[in-house]
Design a protein around this motif. Structure first.
Motif, PDB file in Angstrom:
ATOM      1  N   ASP A 114      29.159  10.317 -11.366  1.00 58.31           N
ATOM      2  CA  ASP A 114      29.270   9.589 -12.621  1.00 58.31           C
ATOM      3  C   ASP A 114      29.249  10.681 -13.696  1.00 58.31           C
ATOM      4  OD1 ASP A 114      26.595  10.363 -12.760  1.00 58.31           O
ATOM      5  OD2 ASP A 114      25.834   8.378 -12.279  1.00 58.31           O
ATOM      6  N   THR A 115      28.853  10.366 -14.880  1.00 62.15           N
ATOM      7  CA  THR A 115      28.862  11.401 -15.924  1.00 62.15           C
ATOM      8  C   THR A 115      27.667  12.340 -15.833  1.00 62.15           C
ATOM      9  OG1 THR A 115      27.753   9.863 -17.414  1.00 62.15           O
ATOM     10  CG2 THR A 115      30.162   9.991 -17.559  1.00 62.15           C
ATOM     11  N   MET A 163      30.992   2.017 -15.717  1.00 61.14           N
ATOM     12  CA  MET A 163      31.024   3.476 -15.716  1.00 61.14           C
ATOM     13  C   MET A 163      32.064   3.911 -14.686  1.00 61.14           C
ATOM     14  SD  MET A 163      28.057   6.296 -15.070  1.00 61.14           S
ATOM     15  CE  MET A 163      27.333   5.993 -16.662  1.00 61.14           C
TER      16      MET A 163
END
Length: 177
Positions: free
Chosen positions: A120-121, A148
């Motif tokens: 993910d980020t 997301m």
């Protein structure tokens, strides 16, 4: 006239058989081929959803090299970061709660090493797996956040005595709704 046609047909048939025989003899037994995203699915509540949009990444420079686990991991992460930057394909969408399974189903000449990376980020997770006998492999992905974008990379590696004989790497993105 009929005799000339018959000769042409026979010569053409012989030429086609020869050409087909030459092309099929170049195919390696341990070649990995997962064209058109065959075999990569999301398994949600025992239903399979195919990954419809993915990209092949060039990892062929690793062929022929003898790599220890840490170096392989670093190389795969480098491929992942470079591929993630230039990823320009539609994002897969799927409705899930907080967990999901990636389902890999392909008839390879086993064993094959599988390395799955997803991010993910905030973080990247790499999952190594040796695919030996089973008909499929399933990876659990937990603690998913909705809305997301997650990026996944799946790498198939054929090794012989720690030397990489063949490697194929695929990357795709998914957003969970």
């Amino acid at each position: 006239m009929l005799e000339n046609r018959l000769r042409r047909i026979i010569l053409t048939t012989i030429a086609l058989i020869f050409l087909f025989g030459c092309s099929s003899s170049n195919i390696k037994e341990d070649q990995i081929q997962i064209h058109n995203n065959q075999g990569i699915f999301f398994n949600k509540d025992n239903e399979l959803f195919p990954v419809y949009s993915l990209k092949t990444l060039d990892s062929s420079y690793l062929i022929g090299s003898e790599i220890d686990d840490e170096s392989l991991r670093n190389s795969l992460l480098e491929i992942f970061y470079n591929g993630k930057e230039g990823l320009d394909i539609p994002i897969n969408e799927l409705s899930v709660n907080q967990e999901l399974k990636i389902f890999l189903n392909k008839n390879f000449k086993k064993p094959i090493m599988i390395n799955t990376i997803y991010s993910d980020t905030e973080r990247e997770i790499i999952i190594p797996y040796e695919w030996e006998e089973e008909n499929y492999v399933q990876f659990d992905v937990n603690n998913l956040k909705k809305n997301m974008v997650y990026t996944f990379q799946i790498t198939y590696i054929k090794q012989d005595e720690n030397i990489i004989k063949n490697i194929e790497t695929y990357i795709f993105s998914i957003i969970f709704k």
